[in-house]
Design an enzyme around this catalytic site. Structure first.
Site, PDB file in Angstrom:
ATOM      1  N   THR A  44     -67.965 -55.595 -71.996  1.00  0.00           N
ATOM      2  CA  THR A  44     -68.409 -55.663 -73.385  1.00  0.00           C
ATOM      3  C   THR A  44     -69.703 -56.449 -73.495  1.00  0.00           C
ATOM      4  O   THR A  44     -70.504 -56.219 -74.393  1.00  0.00           O
ATOM      5  CB  THR A  44     -67.314 -56.321 -74.245  1.00  0.00           C
ATOM      6  N   TYR A 132     -61.451 -58.098 -61.168  1.00  0.00           N
ATOM      7  CA  TYR A 132     -61.686 -57.216 -62.315  1.00  0.00           C
ATOM      8  C   TYR A 132     -61.427 -55.782 -61.867  1.00  0.00           C
ATOM      9  O   TYR A 132     -62.264 -55.164 -61.220  1.00  0.00           O
ATOM     10  CB  TYR A 132     -63.122 -57.394 -62.801  1.00  0.00           C
ATOM     11  N   LYS A 160     -57.478 -59.103 -63.804  1.00  0.00           N
ATOM     12  CA  LYS A 160     -57.632 -58.428 -65.102  1.00  0.00           C
ATOM     13  C   LYS A 160     -57.446 -56.942 -64.834  1.00  0.00           C
ATOM     14  O   LYS A 160     -58.324 -56.279 -64.285  1.00  0.00           O
ATOM     15  CB  LYS A 160     -59.019 -58.715 -65.667  1.00  0.00           C
TER      16      LYS A 160
END
Length: 294
Positions: A44, A132, A160
Site C-alpha cells: 500500500t 511477506y 504476513k
C-alpha cells in the site's frame, strides 16, 4: 491478544518523491487510534516504486513521529539481495523495529534462493524480519516447509500471509503452527478475508483500511479480542462494499482515491499506476458516503 498493523499510503509525486509532511499527517491518526503497529512502505506504501534515498527519508520522518509510541514495520524488499540488505540496514539505523521482506523477483525464485535471500538480509542487517508472503505481486508462494525453515533463522520473527478463504483458514493456521517455533507471529493481510482469520486465532491483521480508517478497523479487532465474533462479523459485513471495490480495482488504487476524495491527502500513485477513472472514482465516493467511516 490480536494486533492491528495499519498500512498507510506513501504520499508522493508521480516520480516517487515522498511528501513527508503529508505522510506525517497520515501517521498521527494511527498513533491516536492506538494501533498495534504501523506498516510503512508496504505494498500500500508503493515500496517497489520508491528509491532508496526516498525510502530513507520516509522512515526517518516516521521514526521521528512515532518512535516509542507505536512499533514501526518497514518494507525492505528489493530485487537483489545486496539492495535488500542496504534497505534493511537503513531502516535499522533510522530506528525501525522490524523489516517486512518480500521475495521480489523478475526471474522466478526457488525455495533455496528465497531461503538464502532471507537468511542473508537477517544476518547482515541485524533487523528483525517479517516474512511477506504476497504471491499476487511476487508470484512466489511460501510453502509450510519453507516457512518452517525460515522460522528457525535468527532474526526472522513473523509472517504476513494472504488470508485464505474462510473455510480454509483454520487448517492454514494449524499447518503453520505445526512448523513454526513457539512465539512466532502469524498474521494475515487481504482485508476482505482477514476477520475470519482473526476469529480463528491469527495474531495480527495487516490492514490496508486501517491505514486510513484506523477507528473502524480497531472496532473489529476489539470485538475479536472480546470474543464477540458475531459483532466482528457484523462490522466486517458493513465494509463489504469497500472490500468489493478493493477486489475489483485493487486496494492500492481505491485507498488512494479515498484519501483524495476525503481531502486527507492530495496525492496520486507513482507512475505507471494511474488514478482510478472517473466512473470508478464516483463509485468509491458513493461507497464512502454510505459507510461514513470518519
Amino acid at each position: 491478544m490480536t494486533t492491528l498493523s495499519a498500512f498507510p499510503i506513501t504520499p508522493s509525486d508521480t516520480s516517487g518523491h515522498v511528501d513527508v509532511g503529508a505522510l506525517r499527517s497520515l501517521l498521527r491518526p494511527l498513533v491516536a487510534a492506538n494501533v498495534g503497529s504501523i506498516g510503512l512502505l508496504g505494498s500500500t506504501g508503493s515500496y517497489p516504486y520508491i528509491s532508496r534515498d526516498e525510502r530513507r527519508r520516509a522512515v526517518e520522518m516516521a521514526v521521528d513521529e512515532v518512535a516509542g509510541r507505536v512499533p514501526l514495520l518497514v518494507g525492505v524488499g528489493a530485487l537483489r539481495t545486496d539492495e535488500a540488505v542496504r534497505l534493511a540496514q537503513d531502516a535499522k539505523a533510522a530506528g525501525a523495529d522490524v523489516g517486512l521482506l518480500a521475495p521480489v523477483s523478475y526471474t522466478p525464485l526457488t525455495e533455496d534462493e528465497v531461503f538464502e535471500h532471507f537468511a542473508t538480509v537477517a544476518r547482515e542487517s541485524g533487523l528483525p524480519l517479517c516474512i511477506y508472503d504476497n504471491p499476487g505481486t511476487t508470484h512466489f508462494r511460501f510453502t509450510p516447509a519453507l516457512i518452517g525453515r525460515l522460522g528457525r533463522v535468527p532474526g526472522v520473527v513473523a509472517i504476513k500471509s494472504p488470508a485464505p478463504e474462510p473455510q480454509a483458514v483454520t487448517g492454514h493456521l494449524r499447518e503453520l503452527r505445526t512448523v513454526m517455533p513457539e512465539g512466532f507471529s502469524l498474521g494475515y493481510s487481504g482485508d476482505w478475508n482477514s476477520v475470519e482469520a482473526l476469529i480463528a486465532g491469527g495474531d495480527v491483521w495487516y490492514s490496508v483500511i486501517a491505514g486510513l480508517f484506523p477507528t473502524a478497523a480497531m472496532a473489529i479487532v476489539r470485538a475479536v479480542d472480546a470474543g464477540e465474533a458475531a459483532e466482528a462479523r457484523r462490522l466486517d459485513a458493513r465494509m463489504q462494499p469497500l472490500w468489493d471495490l478493493f477486489k475489483e480495482f485493487s486496494s492500492l488504487r481505491v485507498i488512494y482515491a479515498c484519501a483524495d476524495l476525503l481531502g486527507i491527502c492530495r496525492t496520486t500513485p507513482p507512475r505507471p499506476i494511474l488514478p482510478l477513472p472517473e466512473v470508478a472514482r464516483q463509485r468509491v465516493a458513493d461507497t464512502l458516503k454510505t459507510l461514513d467511516l470518519n
